[in-house]
Design a protein around this motif. Structure first.
Motif, PDB file in Angstrom:
ATOM      1  N   HIS A   7       2.191  91.864  39.656  1.00  0.00           N
ATOM      2  CA  HIS A   7       0.746  91.808  39.418  1.00  0.00           C
ATOM      3  C   HIS A   7       0.090  90.747  40.300  1.00  0.00           C
ATOM      4  O   HIS A   7      -0.993  90.965  40.855  1.00  0.00           O
ATOM      5  CB  HIS A   7       0.450  91.514  37.941  1.00  0.00           C
ATOM      6  CG  HIS A   7       0.731  92.646  37.025  1.00  0.00           C
ATOM      7  ND1 HIS A   7       0.030  93.823  37.073  1.00  0.00           N
ATOM      8  CD2 HIS A   7       1.660  92.780  36.037  1.00  0.00           C
ATOM      9  CE1 HIS A   7       0.488  94.646  36.156  1.00  0.00           C
ATOM     10  NE2 HIS A   7       1.494  94.034  35.504  1.00  0.00           N
ATOM     11  N   LEU A  11      -2.753  91.389  43.137  1.00  0.00           N
ATOM     12  CA  LEU A  11      -4.017  90.652  43.100  1.00  0.00           C
ATOM     13  C   LEU A  11      -4.271  89.951  44.433  1.00  0.00           C
ATOM     14  O   LEU A  11      -5.380  89.976  44.967  1.00  0.00           O
ATOM     15  CB  LEU A  11      -4.014  89.648  41.950  1.00  0.00           C
ATOM     16  CG  LEU A  11      -5.277  88.828  41.762  1.00  0.00           C
ATOM     17  CD1 LEU A  11      -6.466  89.756  41.476  1.00  0.00           C
ATOM     18  CD2 LEU A  11      -5.103  87.825  40.658  1.00  0.00           C
ATOM     19  N   GLN A  12      -3.243  89.327  44.986  1.00  0.00           N
ATOM     20  CA  GLN A  12      -3.381  88.668  46.288  1.00  0.00           C
ATOM     21  C   GLN A  12      -3.710  89.683  47.377  1.00  0.00           C
ATOM     22  O   GLN A  12      -4.541  89.423  48.248  1.00  0.00           O
ATOM     23  CB  GLN A  12      -2.094  87.927  46.647  1.00  0.00           C
ATOM     24  CG  GLN A  12      -1.848  86.691  45.836  1.00  0.00           C
ATOM     25  CD  GLN A  12      -0.500  86.064  46.137  1.00  0.00           C
ATOM     26  OE1 GLN A  12       0.402  86.714  46.675  1.00  0.00           O
ATOM     27  NE2 GLN A  12      -0.356  84.797  45.760  1.00  0.00           N
ATOM     28  N   ILE A  15      -7.385  90.628  47.046  1.00  0.00           N
ATOM     29  CA  ILE A  15      -8.251  89.531  47.501  1.00  0.00           C
ATOM     30  C   ILE A  15      -8.265  89.462  49.028  1.00  0.00           C
ATOM     31  O   ILE A  15      -9.328  89.346  49.648  1.00  0.00           O
ATOM     32  CB  ILE A  15      -7.794  88.195  46.885  1.00  0.00           C
ATOM     33  CG1 ILE A  15      -8.092  88.201  45.381  1.00  0.00           C
ATOM     34  CG2 ILE A  15      -8.485  87.014  47.566  1.00  0.00           C
ATOM     35  CD1 ILE A  15      -7.512  87.030  44.630  1.00  0.00           C
TER      36      ILE A  15
END
Length: 91
Positions: A7, A11-12, A15
């Motif tokens: 996860h 997410l990284q 972004i």
């Protein structure tokens, strides 16, 4: 079953993808025509003359004092120099 590190990695990745999209869309395009004006000619002779680009503030006393000297240099060197004047108002 997905793990916590999976996860975090996703997410990284999201972004970084958003940041890349914002940076690519925020770039200023190259103008279709040159800003400023050419003094003493119809167009600058790129590659044939020395091209002087002058940035002048219309209300700056130093720009006002430099203008006659620049005009005199253009008259003296004639066809060997082209001058592109950019109006650049200072704050």
């Amino acid at each position: 079953m997905e793990t916590k590190s999976h996860h975090v990695f996703l997410l990284q990745l999201v972004i970084i993808g958003c940041w890349v999209c914002c940076v690519c869309l925020a770039q200023i395009p190259i103008p279709s025509r040159m800003d400023g004006f050419v003094y003493g000619r119809k167009s600058p002779a790129w590659g044939e003359t020395v091209v002087v680009e002058a940035f002048f503030d219309p209300v700056c006393p130093d720009s006002r004092d430099a203008w006659p000297v620049l005009r005199k240099a253009v008259e003296h060197y004639g066809s060997r120099v082209s001058v592109v004047v950019h109006l650049f108002p200072l704050p």
